[in-house]
Motif scaffolding. Structure first.
Motif, PDB file in Angstrom:
ATOM      1  N   LEU A   1      -9.903   1.760  -6.760  1.00 34.01           N
ATOM      2  CA  LEU A   1      -8.550   1.760  -7.327  1.00 34.01           C
ATOM      3  C   LEU A   1      -8.454   2.739  -8.482  1.00 34.01           C
ATOM      4  N   GLY A   2      -9.466   2.731  -9.353  1.00 38.75           N
ATOM      5  CA  GLY A   2      -9.435   3.620 -10.508  1.00 38.75           C
ATOM      6  C   GLY A   2      -9.385   5.076 -10.128  1.00 38.75           C
ATOM      7  N   GLY A   3     -10.058   5.439  -9.048  1.00 36.97           N
ATOM      8  CA  GLY A   3     -10.082   6.833  -8.633  1.00 36.97           C
ATOM      9  C   GLY A   3      -8.734   7.355  -8.176  1.00 36.97           C
ATOM     10  N   LEU A   4      -7.855   6.444  -7.774  1.00 34.75           N
ATOM     11  CA  LEU A   4      -6.515   6.861  -7.345  1.00 34.75           C
ATOM     12  C   LEU A   4      -5.560   7.037  -8.522  1.00 34.75           C
ATOM     13  N   THR A   5      -6.010   6.659  -9.716  1.00 33.25           N
ATOM     14  CA  THR A   5      -5.124   6.645 -10.877  1.00 33.25           C
ATOM     15  C   THR A   5      -4.433   7.978 -11.148  1.00 33.25           C
ATOM     16  N   PRO A   6      -5.167   9.106 -11.261  1.00 29.83           N
ATOM     17  CA  PRO A   6      -4.474  10.359 -11.567  1.00 29.83           C
ATOM     18  C   PRO A   6      -3.414  10.731 -10.531  1.00 29.83           C
ATOM     19  N   MET A   7      -3.721  10.532  -9.246  1.00 24.00           N
ATOM     20  CA  MET A   7      -2.777  10.887  -8.196  1.00 24.00           C
ATOM     21  C   MET A   7      -1.555   9.968  -8.215  1.00 24.00           C
ATOM     22  N   VAL A   8      -1.784   8.665  -8.399  1.00 20.98           N
ATOM     23  CA  VAL A   8      -0.676   7.714  -8.474  1.00 20.98           C
ATOM     24  C   VAL A   8       0.223   8.042  -9.660  1.00 20.98           C
ATOM     25  N   CYS A   9      -0.407   8.381 -10.793  1.00 15.44           N
ATOM     26  CA  CYS A   9       0.370   8.729 -11.989  1.00 15.44           C
ATOM     27  C   CYS A   9       1.260   9.943 -11.735  1.00 15.44           C
TER      28      CYS A   9
END
Length: 451
Positions: A397-405
């Protein structure tokens, strides 16, 4: 009496010698764990900065700026899908053949993959093969990192005196602040170059010099002995009937501990990737700030964090892990909206304060004590596997953070309130898990923690 007078100094000398040997071993364990996590964090941070500032231009020039940024961020996220595989692989062998051998393999694989990224030709030179090589080496990095943090945390926890496990475990996490500082400093130097030099060769320098960190980490790790707790568990296992694989035992005996580890990392992971990756992109593209400002803020945060991490680790040995973790996640919930108000205020001092406070205090209260807290949740025979798998599943989940942001910012036309809501939601998950977790202070690592 005379006999006693002769024997006593010998016994005292033997005790002093044993104490010196224990301190020597602990020093190497602390040094090797610190070096390993420094390399891990340095690798991640320089890649995150490069993905923000350079890679869309070099590896995805045929895409629009927004799409290129999203794809570049996606190459950050993909490693978090290979990390759980690495956690299973390295956790299995770490619990089966030992911590030391497994950690040597992981640090070499991770360091060489980072060095290799610095050698990849750009899209203009080899076309589509460039992003393919980039993705391949990122997957190798993720696979290796999957076993690095859990193994380092396990080893240092098993070597530390029980009453100082929180403090010494913090040295694993100091790799984050040191790696953050080194990567930011390295990129600040090359980012000051003219764009043509930065794109031509400057961005490669931080990746190539990582080989020095690899050599240092490998030297320190080669000096470490296997942990006494693991060796004792191996002797006990030899006297028992043959058991199933560590992963199978882990899933059967510690399912709640795995879920607890995942949930307790949610908030910390979001903050981590915001600070290390997203805020740099947000500050330069949305807020229009010079790229020097977020880099300076991150560097300052890493320096302050070095001291706060150590303090929080020490404090956790006095008052417990749970109160500090509750304080950290509560602050994250309270500051979910004020954090972005400060970031987007247009005030450079407020921007810098927000980065430093969120990293060194909010993030630090949770992150600094994780090696002690998480290792105390698992039994020795599955500890490497449990800490690695739980932490890396959360990392998906954390790895998707920049893209989701990036998607949320575009969807909201630059407004930050969706990100605040997201942080608040993650904080509620972590808060619930922390409240359901019993205090682990003074936990005997040799006892069975099966659920």
């Amino acid at each position: 009496m005379s006999g006693n007078a002769i024997i006593y100094p010998q016994e005292q000398t033997a005790e002093h010698s044993a104490a010196r040997e224990d301190r020597r071993k602990l020093t190497y364990v602390v040094g090797s764990s610190l070096a390993g996590n420094t390399i891990e964090q340095y690798d991640f941070m320089i890649y995150g900065l490069a993905a923000t500032l350079v890679f869309p231009h070099l590896f995805f020039p045929n895409l629009s700026p927004f799409t290129g940024t999203i794809v570049s961020f996606l190459t950050i996220a993909i490693t978090f899908f290979s990390r759980p595989l690495g956690a299973v692989f390295f956790g299995h062998f770490g619990d089966k053949i030992g911590r030391k051998k497994t950690l040597i393999i992981s640090i070499v694989m991770m360091g060489l993959a980072t060095f290799g990224i610095g050698l990849i030709p750009s899209y203009a030179v080899i076309g589509n093969l460039a992003p393919v090589l980039l993705v391949f080496l990122r997957l190798c990095q993720g696979f290796a990192i999957g076993g690095e943090w859990g193994g380092a945390s396990t080893m240092i926890a098993e070597y530390s005196p029980p009453h100082r496990r929180g403090f010494f475990g913090t040295f694993v996490q100091l790799g984050n602040s040191i790696g953050l500082f080194l990567s930011t400093a390295a990129f600040a130097l090359v980012a000051s170059l003219p764009d043509d030099q930065l794109y031509a060769w400057g961005w490669r320098v931080p990746f190539l010099v990582s080989i020095v960190l690899l050599a240092l980490g490998l030297f320190m790790r080669s000096k470490v002995d296997e942990t006494p707790v693991f060796l004792a568990a191996q002797k006990k296992k030899a006297q028992q009937p043959k058991q199933s694989m560590p992963l199978m035992r882990l899933l059967k005996t510690h399912p709640r501990a795995i879920l607890t580890t995942v949930a307790m990392r949610m908030t910390e992971l979001v903050l981590s990737y915001w600070i290390a990756v997203f805020f740099t992109s947000y500050a330069t593209t949305t807020l229009g700030l010079s790229r020097d400002i977020p880099l300076m803020a991150i560097a300052l945060a890493s320096v302050v964090g070095t001291f706060t991490f150590l303090f929080f680790g020490h404090l956790s040995d006095r008052i417990g892990r749970r109160p500090l973790y509750l304080a950290g996640v509560s602050l994250a919930l309270i500051f979910a909206f004020p954090l972005f108000w400060m970031i987007g205020s247009g005030s450079v001092p407020l921007f810098i304060f927000a980065i430093v406070f969120s990293y060194s205090v909010i993030y630090g209260l949770m992150y600094s004590i994780q090696p002690a807290l998480f290792t105390e949740l698992f039994s020795t025979e599955v500890r490497y596997s449990g800490v690695s798998l739980g932490s890396q599943l959360a990392g998906v989940l954390g790895g998707l953070t920049p893209m989701v942001c990036a998607f949320l910012i575009k969807w909201s036309d630059g407004a930050a309130w969706p990100l605040s809501l997201w942080l608040g939601a993650m904080a509620l998950i972590t808060l619930f898990a922390t409240l359901k977790t019993k205090e682990t202070l003074h936990q005997d690592l040799s006892t069975d923690r099966s659920e």
